[in-house]
Write a protein that holds these residues in place. Structure first.
Motif, PDB file in Angstrom:
ATOM      1  N   GLY A   1       0.829  -1.199   0.000  1.00  0.00           N
ATOM      2  CA  GLY A   1       0.000   0.000   0.000  1.00  0.00           C
ATOM      3  C   GLY A   1       0.860   1.245   0.000  1.00  0.00           C
ATOM      4  O   GLY A   1       0.553   2.236   0.660  1.00  0.00           O
TER       5      GLY A   1
ATOM      6  N   LEU B   1      -3.576  -6.026  -1.282  1.00  0.00           N
ATOM      7  CA  LEU B   1      -3.024  -5.193  -0.212  1.00  0.00           C
ATOM      8  C   LEU B   1      -2.952  -6.036   1.051  1.00  0.00           C
ATOM      9  O   LEU B   1      -3.968  -6.516   1.546  1.00  0.00           O
ATOM     10  CB  LEU B   1      -3.909  -3.973   0.010  1.00  0.00           C
TER      11      LEU B   1
ATOM     12  N   ALA C   1      -3.362   3.912   4.188  1.00  0.00           N
ATOM     13  CA  ALA C   1      -4.384   3.013   3.646  1.00  0.00           C
ATOM     14  C   ALA C   1      -5.021   2.154   4.735  1.00  0.00           C
ATOM     15  O   ALA C   1      -6.026   1.493   4.490  1.00  0.00           O
ATOM     16  CB  ALA C   1      -3.782   2.113   2.557  1.00  0.00           C
TER      17      ALA C   1
ATOM     18  N   ARG D   1      -7.477  -5.747   0.817  1.00  0.00           N
ATOM     19  CA  ARG D   1      -8.133  -5.466  -0.458  1.00  0.00           C
ATOM     20  C   ARG D   1      -7.587  -6.452  -1.474  1.00  0.00           C
ATOM     21  O   ARG D   1      -6.367  -6.665  -1.557  1.00  0.00           O
ATOM     22  CB  ARG D   1      -7.858  -4.020  -0.885  1.00  0.00           C
TER      23      ARG D   1
ATOM     24  N   ALA E   1      -4.914  -4.076  -5.186  1.00  0.00           N
ATOM     25  CA  ALA E   1      -4.531  -2.821  -4.534  1.00  0.00           C
ATOM     26  C   ALA E   1      -3.485  -2.019  -5.288  1.00  0.00           C
ATOM     27  O   ALA E   1      -3.052  -0.988  -4.796  1.00  0.00           O
ATOM     28  CB  ALA E   1      -3.988  -3.132  -3.134  1.00  0.00           C
TER      29      ALA E   1
ATOM     30  N   LYS F   1      -4.598   5.834  -6.399  1.00  0.00           N
ATOM     31  CA  LYS F   1      -4.283   4.764  -5.450  1.00  0.00           C
ATOM     32  C   LYS F   1      -5.600   4.270  -4.852  1.00  0.00           C
ATOM     33  O   LYS F   1      -6.101   4.852  -3.884  1.00  0.00           O
ATOM     34  CB  LYS F   1      -3.343   5.297  -4.369  1.00  0.00           C
TER      35      LYS F   1
ATOM     36  N   ALA G   1      -6.391   1.927  -2.922  1.00  0.00           N
ATOM     37  CA  ALA G   1      -6.357   1.525  -1.511  1.00  0.00           C
ATOM     38  C   ALA G   1      -6.566   2.703  -0.576  1.00  0.00           C
ATOM     39  O   ALA G   1      -6.997   2.524   0.565  1.00  0.00           O
ATOM     40  CB  ALA G   1      -5.030   0.829  -1.196  1.00  0.00           C
TER      41      ALA G   1
ATOM     42  N   TYR H   1      -4.339  10.604   1.848  1.00  0.00           N
ATOM     43  CA  TYR H   1      -5.367   9.640   1.464  1.00  0.00           C
ATOM     44  C   TYR H   1      -6.482  10.378   0.741  1.00  0.00           C
ATOM     45  O   TYR H   1      -6.529  11.618   0.718  1.00  0.00           O
ATOM     46  CB  TYR H   1      -5.932   8.925   2.697  1.00  0.00           C
TER      47      TYR H   1
END
Length: 571
Positions: free
Chosen positions: A266, A300, A307, A367, A370, A387, A389, A474
């Motif tokens: 991640g 992931l 993440a 996930r 990922a 991204k 994730a 994020y």
């Protein structure tokens, strides 16, 4: 021992050899110039790069190992870029740091080099330099800091800064509480403790094969980092003897492994531009699409901020990098080498996961898929990335009206205006922030949300930008849009009110305007007025020669230059 490059300076009885030896004696043993490898320690320690401030101590352990193995260690301070300190962005000088280090290694009587880095741009710049000069080279990552806490809660560097500052803007956290957390954020020496760019590039340096296996991810205050540094000093002397160079270690398989690890960890989106740049220095074929083709289906496995939940100290305790790689070992290139001369996969069979909350097994991932997703469309014909994730699942397929900002200054001036025509479905577009535009491709893509929406409980929106974002950040952010606005990319022609469609599964990012009409639009004059116009120095050279994010944002005259080691004599 192979013929030493340093003998071109030190061997012989002539005047030049006399000068070279005499000026370097200063207390070293008389045997220092008698066939002993001269090892530079490219050291990015700096008080203005706080995450690397401990590297002088690391260098001392490296020196001891070099002496023990029969080499001569030479401290070589090199350009150091403090991610939190330099303006407008450390990325503006990554290529300069790489070029300066490369030139110093080429110009000096050096047989091999140990690369000491930690903060975001330091390891990439050092690897770019080592790849270009192609002397035996090995990395010692400085390691993450220990976890700080505030009011009983662990703090993630960067990630919790973004989170807490948004809570202040939303009115759910007082400014005083936010200020009180400041002294708790940085507990020890070392770089960020999230899976940001520093942690990502330290770990990927090992996946690429450029560190002593088992070193990356060791916390900076951990005494085992000094022990591994000592061993690395011994290793570089061996590498010189066996002429083990970056061009032999860094292969297409090495970069494939790095892409797989990036997804499983991640890791930071910034790794994309750094891996592309390192590969470009070597002439190893690597494209933006390889990140999707190789990494998209990788699960992931690491539950770390941004993440996930945990931090780098937890990651090390849970088994670290090798535990993650063992879970995906069947996907790795089995022949990709490390600086020891042995394949990376040979170091993985004994690895164990000790905490399944931090590192998941392959069959129970956080996930299922990922990797970095590469998007194309009429808004990003040369590609953009996201991204998944770190994104909100419900926004990975979205259609919304564009709210366009022509510069970072324009964004800051208007984002919290109560009269701004924006809602939760809007798509925030920020342009003029690519390699040429700002310049340096700053980490502004994860735009703060409008204050009035934060107060309504909104915590994520689709955002589109030709810049980068912090590896600690994020959100549903489409970034590295190429070509950038400053290079005439379509982003320069988007207008507020245009409908933008994002479909990550289909790998598309489009503006819903008839193509003929869109092509006839002039670029935004406000964006053009806000672009960088350097007149001298590095910034001028950078803007004139930097390439796009889709190729790594290196300078056009620095790619594919591996192996040029010989310098002309002087005196």
């Amino acid at each position: 021992m192979a013929d030493l490059r340093s003998a071109q300076w030190y061997a012989g009885q002539d005047r030049n050899a006399y000068i070279h030896r005499a000026w370097m004696r200063r207390g070293v043993p008389g045997t220092a110039f008698e066939g002993r490898p001269q090892i530079a320690i490219a050291n990015t320690a700096s008080d203005l790069t706080p995450c690397n401030s401990h590297l002088n101590e690391v260098a001392e352990s490296v020196k001891q190992g070099i002496w023990e193995a029969g080499g001569v260690p030479l401290n070589l301070p090199v350009v150091s870029l403090g991610e939190t300190q330099v303006r407008p962005t450390a990325m503006l000088w990554r290529n300069m740091a790489a070029m300066a280090t490369e030139e110093m290694l080429r110009a000096n009587p050096i047989d091999g080099v140990v690369l000491l880095g930690g903060c975001d741009k330091t390891i990439p710049s050092l690897l770019m330099a080592a790849a270009s000069v192609d002397l035996p080279a090995v990395v010692v990552p400085g390691g993450p800091m220990l976890t700080g806490t505030f009011r009983g809660t662990p703090l993630g560097c960067g990630t919790d800064v973004w989170r807490l500052s948004e809570e202040v803007r939303a009115g759910t956290l007082s400014e005083q509480a936010f200020m009180d957390s400041e002294s708790s954020m940085i507990r020890s020496r070392g770089h960020c403790n999230t899976m940001g760019t520093a942690s990502t590039m330290g770990l990927l340096a090992e996946v690429l094969g450029t560190t002593l296996p088992g070193t990356a991810g060791l916390p900076a205050p951990d005494s085992r980092l000094l022990a591994r540094s000592h061993e690395t000093g011994r290793l570089i002397v061996e590498m010189v003897a066996e002429e083990r160079r970056p061009s032999q270690v860094l292969s297409s398989g090495s970069f494939r492994n790095a892409i797989i690890a990036l997804a499983a960890l991640g890791g930071s989106t910034n790794a994309v531009v750094h891996l592309l740049a390192i590969a470009g220095r070597l002439g190893v074929p690597l494209t933006l699409d390889d990140f999707d083709a190789v990494g998209a289906g990788v699960p992931l496995l690491v539950d770390l901020q941004p993440a996930g939940r945990h931090l780098m100290e937890d990651f090390h305790r849970a088994g670290g990098l090798h535990a993650v790689l063992r879970e995906v070992v069947d996907l790795l290139d089995q022949d990709a080498l490390t600086v020891t001369g042995r394949p990376l996969v040979e170091y993985l069979p004994e690895a164990q996961i000790w905490d399944h909350e931090v590192i998941r097994v392959r069959d129970e991932p956080l996930r299922a898929e990922a990797g970095i997703a590469v998007l194309r469309g009429n808004l990003a014909p040369d590609g953009a990335i996201i991204k998944p994730a770190a994104a909100s699942a419900h926004l990975l397929r979205h259609r919304g009206r564009a709210v366009v900002f022509d510069s970072i200054e324009d964004f800051h001036a208007r984002i919290d205006d109560p009269e701004l025509d924006v809602d939760a479905d809007s798509v925030l577009v920020l342009r003029g922030c690519g390699p040429k535009g700002y310049p340096g491709m700053p980490e502004v893509s994860n735009m703060p949300l409008p204050a009035k929406l934060l107060k309504e409980g909104v915590r994520d929106m689709v955002r589109v930008c030709d810049g980068r974002m912090s590896g600690t950040a994020y959100g549903t952010v489409v970034l590295h849009v190429a070509p950038e606005g400053a290079a005439g990319g379509p982003l320069a022609r988007v207008r507020t009110g245009d409908w933008i469609t994002l479909d990550v599964e289909a790998r598309r990012i489009d503006v819903d305007v008839p193509q003929e009409e869109f092509d006839l639009r002039a670029p935004s004059q406000a964006m053009i007025d806000g672009l960088a116009r350097p007149r001298r120095g590095w910034e001028d050279l950078y803007v004139r020669t930097v390439m796009g994010a889709d190729t790594g944002a290196d300078l056009d005259f620095l790619t594919g230059s591996s192996g040029h080691q010989v310098s002309r004599e002087s005196h």
